[in-house]
Structure formats: structure tokens, C-alpha cells
Design an enzyme around this catalytic site. Structure first.
Site, PDB file in Angstrom:
ATOM      1  N   GLY A  71       0.862  -1.020  -0.013  1.00  0.00           N
ATOM      2  CA  GLY A  71      -0.060  -0.080  -0.133  1.00  0.00           C
ATOM      3  C   GLY A  71       0.833   1.349   0.074  1.00  0.00           C
ATOM      4  O   GLY A  71       0.390   2.244  -0.798  1.00  0.00           O
ATOM      5  N   THR A  72       1.898   1.339   0.788  1.00  0.00           N
ATOM      6  CA  THR A  72       2.746   2.448   0.781  1.00  0.00           C
ATOM      7  C   THR A  72       3.284   2.761  -0.651  1.00  0.00           C
ATOM      8  O   THR A  72       3.441   3.925  -1.218  1.00  0.00           O
ATOM      9  CB  THR A  72       3.901   2.165   1.722  1.00  0.00           C
ATOM     10  N   ASN A 151      -8.241   5.096   7.791  1.00  0.00           N
ATOM     11  CA  ASN A 151      -7.624   3.952   8.606  1.00  0.00           C
ATOM     12  C   ASN A 151      -7.958   4.093  10.042  1.00  0.00           C
ATOM     13  O   ASN A 151      -8.069   2.999  10.736  1.00  0.00           O
ATOM     14  CB  ASN A 151      -6.168   3.746   8.322  1.00  0.00           C
ATOM     15  N   GLN A 179      -7.728   0.866   2.608  1.00  0.00           N
ATOM     16  CA  GLN A 179      -8.592   0.245   3.821  1.00  0.00           C
ATOM     17  C   GLN A 179     -10.246  -0.102   3.298  1.00  0.00           C
ATOM     18  O   GLN A 179     -10.762  -0.716   3.837  1.00  0.00           O
ATOM     19  CB  GLN A 179      -8.920   1.478   4.609  1.00  0.00           C
ATOM     20  N   GLY A 200      -2.438  -5.442  -0.148  1.00  0.00           N
ATOM     21  CA  GLY A 200      -2.868  -7.111   0.016  1.00  0.00           C
ATOM     22  C   GLY A 200      -3.271  -7.209   1.411  1.00  0.00           C
ATOM     23  O   GLY A 200      -4.234  -8.217   1.831  1.00  0.00           O
ATOM     24  N   HIS A 201      -2.411  -6.939   2.546  1.00  0.00           N
ATOM     25  CA  HIS A 201      -2.628  -7.447   3.727  1.00  0.00           C
ATOM     26  C   HIS A 201      -3.602  -6.780   4.616  1.00  0.00           C
ATOM     27  O   HIS A 201      -3.983  -7.133   5.665  1.00  0.00           O
ATOM     28  CB  HIS A 201      -1.058  -7.329   4.488  1.00  0.00           C
ATOM     29  N   THR A 237      11.506  -8.241 -10.629  1.00  0.00           N
ATOM     30  CA  THR A 237      11.134  -9.440 -10.793  1.00  0.00           C
ATOM     31  C   THR A 237       9.891  -9.364 -10.112  1.00  0.00           C
ATOM     32  O   THR A 237       9.727  -9.189  -8.779  1.00  0.00           O
ATOM     33  CB  THR A 237      12.034 -10.690 -10.280  1.00  0.00           C
ATOM     34  N   CYS A 318       3.619   6.238  17.539  1.00  0.00           N
ATOM     35  CA  CYS A 318       4.588   6.400  18.410  1.00  0.00           C
ATOM     36  C   CYS A 318       6.028   6.608  17.675  1.00  0.00           C
ATOM     37  O   CYS A 318       6.186   5.795  16.905  1.00  0.00           O
ATOM     38  CB  CYS A 318       4.764   5.160  19.190  1.00  0.00           C
TER      39      CYS A 318
HETATM   40  C1  LIG Z   1      -1.805   0.287   5.641  1.00  0.00           C
HETATM   41  C2  LIG Z   1      -2.320   1.406   5.044  1.00  0.00           C
HETATM   42  C3  LIG Z   1      -1.239   1.983   3.932  1.00  0.00           C
HETATM   43  C4  LIG Z   1       0.057   1.470   3.720  1.00  0.00           C
HETATM   44  O1  LIG Z   1      -0.042   0.025   3.367  1.00  0.00           O
HETATM   45  P1  LIG Z   1       1.068  -1.045   3.549  1.00  0.00           P
HETATM   46  O2  LIG Z   1       0.684  -2.097   2.954  1.00  0.00           O
HETATM   47  O3  LIG Z   1       1.310  -1.496   4.875  1.00  0.00           O
HETATM   48  O4  LIG Z   1       2.357  -0.232   2.951  1.00  0.00           O
HETATM   49  C5  LIG Z   1      -1.729   3.132   2.967  1.00  0.00           C
HETATM   50  N1  LIG Z   1      -2.803   3.450   3.627  1.00  0.00           N
HETATM   51  C6  LIG Z   1      -3.821   3.234   4.336  1.00  0.00           C
HETATM   52  C7  LIG Z   1      -5.253   4.029   4.392  1.00  0.00           C
HETATM   53  C8  LIG Z   1      -3.535   2.161   5.068  1.00  0.00           C
HETATM   54  O5  LIG Z   1      -4.397   1.762   5.870  1.00  0.00           O
END
Ligand SMILES: *Cc1c(COP(=O)(O)O)cnc(C)c1O
Length: 378
Positions: A71-72, A151, A179, A200-201, A237, A318
Site C-alpha cells: 500500500g505504501t 484507517n 482500507q 494485500g495485507h 522481478t 509512536c
Molecule cells: C496500511 C495503509 C497503508 C500502507 O499500506 P502498507 O501495505 O502497509 O504499506 C496506506 N494507506 C492506508 C489507508 C492504510 O491503512
């Protein structure tokens, strides 16, 4: 002690289907998807089938989906990629004060590169109102980036209307859908965005894989350079097992049915004197409750609940040992003290009514206990 997990907005466990897809792809199609031989082509097929599946589900074509490392990266690529691809003229971006750091930090990089950024403020319910964005738009605005669902509060933003405003000035529209994408049905055509990030996670896929939708015809400057993978938009890759697993999770989930459980938790918590639910007046993700426990430290609530077996999170970040109050809650108008007293509870596919009731009970006990310890307790 039984562990009960209420931090799905931080990460959600991989689903059995996603893990099976990951292991199968790792074992069966280990080839490099860019190799010309049969082993490479088998990996390529698995990758393209994952791409077709996800693109199809958001109503777009497979060529418009770029696989990333999460996501980042998807958000960095959208924000930096679009602005850097514009050679001259447009040097202005509009985003919001409630974005994830993946967007805010990318905007800060652009500011150092001489790009001006306008930050839209949320209303007290946590909504970025389209008029607030409209007021910041300029003829030279190149990109508007407003997240789909927050989030911390779960508040869903009026992205379609904001996208319409962006289009009217000729700016591109990006939305951080990390999200929401993969959890709730998404129709990118109806949303009217040019770019959309998923990870994905957050919906039962593996960590370290994500995707960015880039509308056909939208130019982006890659962040990673090297080979010509992903149509020269992301070198490296391809992570075939990750993409296959993310597609498996994407096909599986619809979190809409969590809403009654979310409501049950919000009602139980909100009934306590001194507790208020943030974003309560807005449309929200069906899995998120953000509550302020007035007079106690959010971090102390997190620790107290952890000791009772519950994984929850405080909105605050934090950084370097110091707990900063949530920038999202502060932007919504909460006092620094109340922002520090806030806790996020995020449900997922495995959450039961029993889990919710046990959490509400534990939170009631922990809150009362911490209040008695607090220096302001009279
Ligand atoms: C978790 C999150 C991200 C970052 O995603 P990662 O896969 O952890 O790098 C970006 N935007 C939102 C709104 C998120 O909740």
C-alpha cells in the site's frame, strides 16, 4: 488466555485461500515471469490471471493494474509518479489532512521539490467535504489525492464528487483505497478516479504486495527503475505468489456483513459515560470503531486490553519514543488530550458476537480502572 484480535486496520491475517494460492504459486510456477521459456511463461500466466481477476472486480482492464510492494508503494507511486511525469506548468497538489503517512510523506517530498500542496480539512465527523477541496483547486493543480476510507476512523470519503471537481479543473484524481479495496465492492468507473491504491495485507492477502490502478492514458514516472516490468512502471522481478495470493483474497471477501457487529460494539462503548465515538455521524467502514475514553491515556487502554487478551490500537503514532496525538483526530477538532485518549477497534472476518461482547466488557472494566488511577479523578 484466549487472544481476540481487533486490529484488522493495521493488518488482517492471511486467509486460507490466499495462503494456498501463495504456496501453490511458489511451488508450481517458480520461473521468472519475464523469462521466455516455458517455466517463465507459466509464471507469467499465473501473474496475468491474478491481474485480470483483480482488475475485473473493480470494473477496469488488466493493463491498468500495476503490482507493487504494498500500500505504501502504491500511494508513493501515484503521488510522486503523476506529479513528476508532468514536465512543465502544473506544480500544485491538493490532498487532505487526514491522509495516511504514505500519502502525506510523499507530498512532503514534493514540497521539497518545489511543488505547492493544499491540505483540505475534514469536518467534525471526519469527512472531507467536496467544497473544501473545490476551494483549494487552482488552474495549475496537477493532482488531487483524497483517501477512500480513513484507517483510524473508518470514515468513507465522498471520492466520486471530489473526483468530478478534480476533473473539471483538469487535475488527476488519486485515492488511497487501502482500507476499502478488497473489503467492500469497488467500482472504479463510478468512482471516476484516475489512480487507486490497494494493499494485500489489509484484506486477507499477504504482506509486501499491493497494486495501483492507473487509468489508461495517465502517465506516471516510475519509482523503481531497472527492467521493463509492469509496462515500465515498476521494475523488479514480479512477485507472482504474492499477486496470486492477493487476487485469491480479493475474490473472497466482502466485509459488509460486519456492520451489525460494529454497531453492537459502538453502542456498548458509547453507552458508557465519558466515551464518545469518533466519526459517528458519517458513513464508515463496517469494521471500524474509534472511541475516545475521556480522562485516560489511549496507550494505557491498549496495554490494559492487551493484558486481557485483546489486540487493539491507539490512533496515536509512536515516533522516537514520544506518543503523538493522532493527526486525523486533531484535524477533526478533538483536543490533544481527547485525541490521546482515543482507541481504534477494527473487526475482521473472524470476529464473533462473543468477541465483541467480551471486548466491550473488558473495555468497561479497563476504563473504570484507569480512571480511578488518573490524577484528575475526583
Ligand atoms: C496500511 C495503509 C497503508 C500502507 O499500506 P502498507 O501495505 O502497509 O504499506 C496506506 N494507506 C492506508 C489507508 C492504510 O491503512
Amino acid at each position: 488466555m484466549q487472544r481476540r484480535y481487533f486490529d484488522h486496520n493495521a493488518t488482517s491475517p492471511p486467509s486460507p485461500a490466499a495462503m494456498t494460492a501463495f504456496v501453490d504459486a511458489s511451488r508450481e510456477v517458480f520461473g521468472n515471469a519475464s523469462s521466455v521459456h516455458r517455466d517463465g511463461q507459466m509464471a507469467r500466466q499465473r501473474l496475468e490471471s491474478a491481474r485480470r481477476s483483480i482488475a475485473g472486480r473493480v470494473g477496469r482492464g488488466p493493463k491498468e493494474l500495476v503490482f507493487t510492494g504494498g500500500g505504501t508503494e502504491s500511494n508513493n507511486l501515484a503521488v510522486l509518479g503523476v506529479v513528476r511525469a508532468v514536465k512543465a506548468g502544473r506544480r500544485h497538489v491538493v490532498t487532505s489532512r487526514i491522509e495516511h503517512p504514505a500519502v502525506l510523506a510523499a507530498c512532503a517530498v514534493l514540497e521539497r521539490e518545489g511543488v505547492e500542496i493544499g491540505y483540505a480539512r475534514p469536518n467534525s465527523a471526519g469527512v472531507i467535504e467536496p467544497d473544501e477541496v473545490r476551494a483549494l483547486l487552482r488552474p495549475e493543480t496537477v493532482l488531487v489525492s483524497v483517501m477512500h476510507a480513513n484507517n483510524e476512523t473508518g470514515v468513507i470519503q465522498p471520492v466520486a464528487e471530489i473526483a468530478r471537481a478534480a476533473r473539471e479543473t483538469g487535475a488527476r484524481m488519486h485515492s488511497d483505497g487501502v482500507q476499502l479495496g478488497g473489503r467492500l465492492p469497488v467500482d472504479l468507473e463510478a468512482l471516476g478516479v484516475d489512480l487507486y491504491a490497494i494493499g494485500g495485507h489489509k484484506f486477507g492477502g499477504p504482506k509486501g504486495v499491493g497494486a495501483l490502478y492507473v487509468r489508461d492514458g495517465v502517465e506516471i514516472e516510475p519509482l523503481l527503475v531497472g527492467g521493463r516490468h509492469e509496462r515500465s512502471r515498476r521494475a523488479g522481478t514480479e512477485n507472482v505468489p504474492g499477486a496470486a495470493a492477493m487476487a485469491a483474497a480479493f475474490e473472497e471477501f466482502d466485509w459488509t456483513s460486519l456492520a451489525p457487529l460494529r454497531n453492537r460494539l459502538a453502542t456498548a462503548l458509547g453507552a458508557m459515560p465519558g466515551v464518545s465515538i469518533n466519526g459517528a455521524g458519517a458513513e464508515r467502514l463496517p469494521n471500524t470503531v474509534n472511541a475516545t475514553f475521556e480522562g485516560v491515556d489511549g496507550e494505557a487502554m491498549v496495554i490494559a486490553l492487551d493484558l486481557r487478551g485483546f489486540a487493539v490500537s491507539s490512533g496515536s503514532a509512536c515516533s522516537s519514543g514520544a506518543v503523538e496525538p493522532s493527526h486525523v483526530l486533531l484535524a477533526m477538532g478533538l483536543s490533544p488530550a481527547n485525541a490521546r485518549s482515543s482507541v481504534r477497534f477494527s473487526l475482521g472476518p473472524g470476529t464473533s458476537e462473543q468477541d465483541v461482547d467480551a471486548l466491550a466488557e473488558a473495555a468497561t472494566v479497563a476504563f473504570a480502572h484507569l480512571l480511578r488511577l488518573s490524577p484528575t479523578y475526583a
